[in-house]
Design an enzyme around this catalytic site. Structure first.
Site: not given
Lengths: 307, 307
Positions: B16, B211, B242, B251
């Site tokens: 995701r 992150h 993001c 991340n």
């Protein structure tokens, strides 16, 4: 936690651990200029060079010139690495006042570095201690204190056993437990520092020297910080590695540690912006193997802010 | 510490948070194959996709197909991200049983994501909670819980104040405090989790989503671990970022966390070798922005061992 501002000491080892990993010779005036920029960023402790065999490490052949030049930097405590008493003599003759002796807990690693067993290096270290001029200071870098590139994980017992005769030689020393391979983990870091400080309370100081090879550079520093360690080695731009430790590229980057401590409210006395500028210059050295993330993250942020 | 083996749960968010950061559309069968490899490596919790506007995030247009395919993976707890109740309806209709609601503490960040104030999103979240079918589970991702790309550091008070109505909507939820920008520091992570757990003991569970943008991914995970957090989001190969948070690439890499916990003797149930193989496949995705260090460190070590 108390309200008093906590502080941390970062020892910049880029000019030694970093530069020695760079293949092409860095011209001496360029080295001196970079050391000057690091000093101007607020770094007051540095491992500036090493006295080793120039045939084994040609990059360090200008050690005496580096000592002479860095002597002029105000308030700088410059330590120079020496693997044996013979090289310590050369360092003292060149005017060095702060030695970093180095020996390895792992026999195989020590043999690879200096063709001696660790106990032979202990005897040599005792000789160095005996020859120290008045006012000189000693730092001891204990390599492979957590893991060895050849034999893997090193047990705390082996480290403590080797520390016995080392501390007997002198307790007036700052001992850096070095994660040479970057394979230490935070639990191991905490346990070893706690055990060592507990067993040798008479030692003047302790430090942690970590590598970021497996991404645990900052986490291991945090772990050591949590058990009271306040002196950390780091290399500007993450430059470095150990020529005798396969895969051991990447000291933890100075700017990443300064970033972390700044954000934790811990004073380092270092100006992050000036340090990052110096790190960018270091990253451009031909042949540099670099690491760290703050440099790129800040650049990305600046680009987006300007867009 | 007790002698019992401690364990940690790693929630793989690469499919995701990672995939959505990749520009070129990843063919759905390729996504499903990669999810299968992650499952085969032992990952039993994953954020597999998100139900969002396909025009805003074309990469996630195949969410319903992903839900149908991952439903067949044994023992997998697959959560799907939904920004609003309208999208939650679509997710439930597609057969999802575990939602990840997301809202942002920072008003400006939340407006950028869903054009609502945080309090409007709270009302929407309460609606999602009310429409949950029997047996469905809720995860709440609280974005910018530490720092916002637009307004900087977020105070703990703002987070706790927003949690009041959220926890009132349901305490049967796992709440992930998300360091969207990677600018949280370990002291902040510890303090916020300690304060949140103290104020909301009735909440079913807490998680940390970090992150590695500034190199503190692992250190912040360690900090959260130290105060009792046992669920961590991570992205295979460090894939991600993001799209609404400038500079928030990266991340923390799943393989770096597994490496750390393995070495700390904490069981994750994940096979590092298989995970690293999967991570190498992910790293080769066209357009992938990747991170993490363990992948390269292991490759360098293998090369040197073979030499």
């Amino acid at each position: 936690m108390s309200d008093a501002v906590q502080s941390v000491t970062i020892v910049e080892v880029g000019p030694r651990d970093g530069f020695q990993s760079v293949g092409p010779f860095i011209p001496t005036p360029h080295k001196i200029a970079l050391i000057g920029r690091l000093h101007a960023a607020g770094l007051r402790r540095m491992e500036t060079t090493s006295f080793v065999s120039p045939s084994a490490l040609p990059q360090m052949a200008d050690a005496a010139e580096i000592v002479a030049a860095t002597d002029r930097l105000a308030g700088l405590d410059a330590q120079v690495l020496v693997p044996t008493a013979r090289h310590a003599e050369r360092a003292f003759a060149a005017g060095a006042t702060h030695l970093s002796a180095v020996l390895s807990v792992s026999e195989r690693h020590n043999m690879g570095n200096v063709r001696r067993t660790p106990m032979e290096s202990v005897a040599d270290y005792a000789q160095m201690v005996a020859m120290m001029p008045a006012g000189a200071a000693m730092r001891l870098n204990l390599a492979t204190a957590f893991d060895c590139p050849h034999v893997g994980r090193i047990g705390a017992d082996a480290v403590l056993a080797l520390l016995d005769p080392l501390v007997a030689a002198t307790a007036d020393v700052e001992i850096a437990l070095c994660d040479t391979t970057g394979r230490a983990d935070p639990a191991q870091v905490r346990a070893l520092f706690a055990a060592a400080r507990d067993r040798f309370p008479e030692v003047r100081g302790w430090a942690f020297h970590g590598h970021d090879t497996y991404g645990l550079g900052a986490a291991n520093v945090l772990a050591a910080w949590d058990v009271g360690i306040r002196v950390f080695d780091a290399s500007v731009a993450g430059l470095g590695g150990c020529p005798f430790a396969p895969g051991a590229t990447g000291n933890v980057a100075t700017e990443d540690l300064v970033w972390m401590f700044d954000h934790m409210g811990v004073a380092s006395g270092i100006d992050l912006d000036r340090l990052v500028d110096a790190a960018r210059a270091v990253a451009e050295l031909p042949g540099a193997q670099i690491g760290g993330r703050v440099r790129d993250a800040l650049a990305a942020r600046a680009r987006k802010a300007a867009a």
